[in-house]
Design a protein around this motif. Structure first.
Motif, PDB file in Angstrom:
ATOM      1  N   ASN A 119      43.499  66.895  50.142  1.00 28.50           N
ATOM      2  CA  ASN A 119      42.152  66.395  50.402  1.00 28.50           C
ATOM      3  C   ASN A 119      41.458  66.181  49.066  1.00 28.50           C
ATOM      4  O   ASN A 119      41.274  67.121  48.295  1.00 28.50           O
ATOM      5  N   LEU A 120      41.074  64.934  48.798  1.00 28.54           N
ATOM      6  CA  LEU A 120      40.546  64.533  47.502  1.00 28.54           C
ATOM      7  C   LEU A 120      39.234  63.785  47.692  1.00 28.54           C
ATOM      8  O   LEU A 120      39.098  62.973  48.609  1.00 28.54           O
ATOM      9  N   THR A 121      38.259  64.041  46.812  1.00 30.55           N
ATOM     10  CA  THR A 121      37.004  63.292  46.851  1.00 30.55           C
ATOM     11  C   THR A 121      36.750  62.605  45.519  1.00 30.55           C
ATOM     12  O   THR A 121      37.020  63.154  44.448  1.00 30.55           O
ATOM     13  N   LEU A 122      36.227  61.370  45.611  1.00 36.92           N
ATOM     14  CA  LEU A 122      35.800  60.587  44.454  1.00 36.92           C
ATOM     15  C   LEU A 122      34.343  60.197  44.644  1.00 36.92           C
ATOM     16  O   LEU A 122      33.960  59.678  45.699  1.00 36.92           O
ATOM     17  N   LYS A 123      33.541  60.447  43.630  1.00 35.48           N
ATOM     18  CA  LYS A 123      32.123  60.109  43.676  1.00 35.48           C
ATOM     19  C   LYS A 123      31.913  58.716  43.083  1.00 35.48           C
ATOM     20  O   LYS A 123      32.489  58.381  42.051  1.00 35.48           O
ATOM     21  N   PHE A 165      39.567  61.304  50.685  1.00 32.94           N
ATOM     22  CA  PHE A 165      40.918  60.845  50.984  1.00 32.94           C
ATOM     23  C   PHE A 165      41.738  62.028  51.493  1.00 32.94           C
ATOM     24  O   PHE A 165      41.742  63.103  50.893  1.00 32.94           O
ATOM     25  N   ASN A 166      42.424  61.820  52.614  1.00 32.55           N
ATOM     26  CA  ASN A 166      43.269  62.849  53.220  1.00 32.55           C
ATOM     27  C   ASN A 166      44.700  62.341  53.254  1.00 32.55           C
ATOM     28  O   ASN A 166      44.971  61.300  53.844  1.00 32.55           O
ATOM     29  N   ILE A 167      45.598  63.052  52.614  1.00 31.31           N
ATOM     30  CA  ILE A 167      47.002  62.652  52.549  1.00 31.31           C
ATOM     31  C   ILE A 167      47.836  63.731  53.230  1.00 31.31           C
ATOM     32  O   ILE A 167      47.639  64.927  52.984  1.00 31.31           O
TER      33      ILE A 167
END
Length: 334
Positions: A119-123, A165-167
């Motif tokens: 689980n990744l976040t980009l601002k 983003f969920n991988i």
């Protein structure tokens, strides 16, 4: 066909959506799937949760992931210090992660992962999103360097000014490999504003990231080898981390055929309905994002889910299961 595989049969995702969103790259099957997010413009998924006050805490995951997992301050700090999460703003070379194109900057916020899920976040910044409008962005390529599994799925959502983003690599049930300690490669393009009337304003741009995946999964693996007469199969193992759980089955040819005969929009594999903790607390798992898959060549199957809250694996006392016919079973872990 190497194996007869029920490819990423996600809860709440119908056959048409899976077909429309399927992408194939480099011999790996990639599917865009719906997470516990609502749909905006039929593409961008919006996470709607209660806004959590952002006190000045160390290891804060940002609005996206802290809300996604309903993680407390203590949980965020604990998992980060244990190595299961990375907060990029705390890295010494944080500035190198930010990428700007066409005046729009994307900056990694945090990443939380275990053996199978990322689980990744980009601002985003440098662009104004008016009320009633939503941002969207193209995912041109996404892969895990060093990952040799057969397939993985991904989903994308929004929380405030963060892309989520969920991988998921759980579907590689014959490899049981881990995503931890590897690098995720993400190529994005064409930042778009989706207006309230569903018209779109394309702002262009290209952003390419290579980001480290946490090295720790904190997963607890329990060998079960329990016969489950209610489902005419054997539960071979159970794996649980603070963010996800999976149960693996061994099945006969007859059971395999009957499970394959189940409609794709139904859970073909016995699914986890709840977890009972040592203190008697019951964690309802019916609304958790999940997938199931059957390996027809090896007569094995898997059910996997991602929690809505952070769980302490060692406190889980039992698993409660159910199948499409309403049969139920419980497995004691200790």
């Amino acid at each position: 066909m190497k194996k007869e595989n029920l490819f990423l049969a996600f809860n709440g995702v119908d056959d048409i959506l899976i077909t429309q969103c399927a992408r194939y790259q480099s011999g790996k099957k990639i599917v865009k799937f719906n997470k516990r997010l609502s749909v905006a413009a039929c593409i961008c998924l919006i996470l709607i949760t209660t806004i959590t006050a952002t006190a000045a805490i160390r290891h804060f995951w940002g609005h996206g992931l802290s809300s996604y997992f309903n993680a407390t301050d203590e949980q965020q700090q604990t998992l980060t210090e244990q190595g299961q999460a990375i907060v990029f703003s705390e890295e010494d070379d944080y500035s190198k992660y930010a990428i700007t194109d066409n005046g729009i900057t994307l900056t990694p916020v945090a990443i939380v992962a275990d053996d199978n899920k990322i689980n990744l976040t980009l601002k985003y910044s440098g662009v104004e999103i008016n009320e009633g409008c939503e941002p969207d962005i193209n995912v041109d390529d996404i892969y895990i360097q060093g990952y040799e599994g057969d397939s993985f799925g991904y989903g994308m959502g929004i929380r405030d000014d963060e892309f989520i983003f969920n991988i998921d690599g759980t579907d590689s049930i014959d490899s049981e490999m881990s995503l931890t300690g590897k690098t995720i490669h993400l190529e994005l393009s064409d930042f778009t504003i989706v207006n309230s009337d569903f018209s779109e304003n394309s702002l262009g741009g290209t952003w390419v990231f290579d980001l480290p995946i946490p090295e720790v999964s904190n997963a607890l693996v329990i060998d079960l080898n329990n016969s489950i007469p209610e489902f005419n199969c054997e539960a071979t193992s159970f794996k649980i981390s603070p963010i996800s759980a999976e149960i693996r089955y061994t099945i006969t040819d007859d059971v395999k055929d009957s499970w394959f005969a189940t409609p794709m929009d139904k859970p073909r594999v016995p699914y986890i309905t709840s977890l009972t903790l040592d203190d008697g607390t019951v964690i309802d798992c019916r609304e958790c994002d999940n997938l199931n898959s059957i390996d027809g060549d090896n007569n094995t199957a898997i059910f996997s889910l991602e929690f809505n809250n952070i769980i302490e694996p060692s406190t889980v006392k039992s698993i409660e299961l159910e199948d499409i016919n309403g049969n139920t079973a419980s497995i004691s872990l200790h």
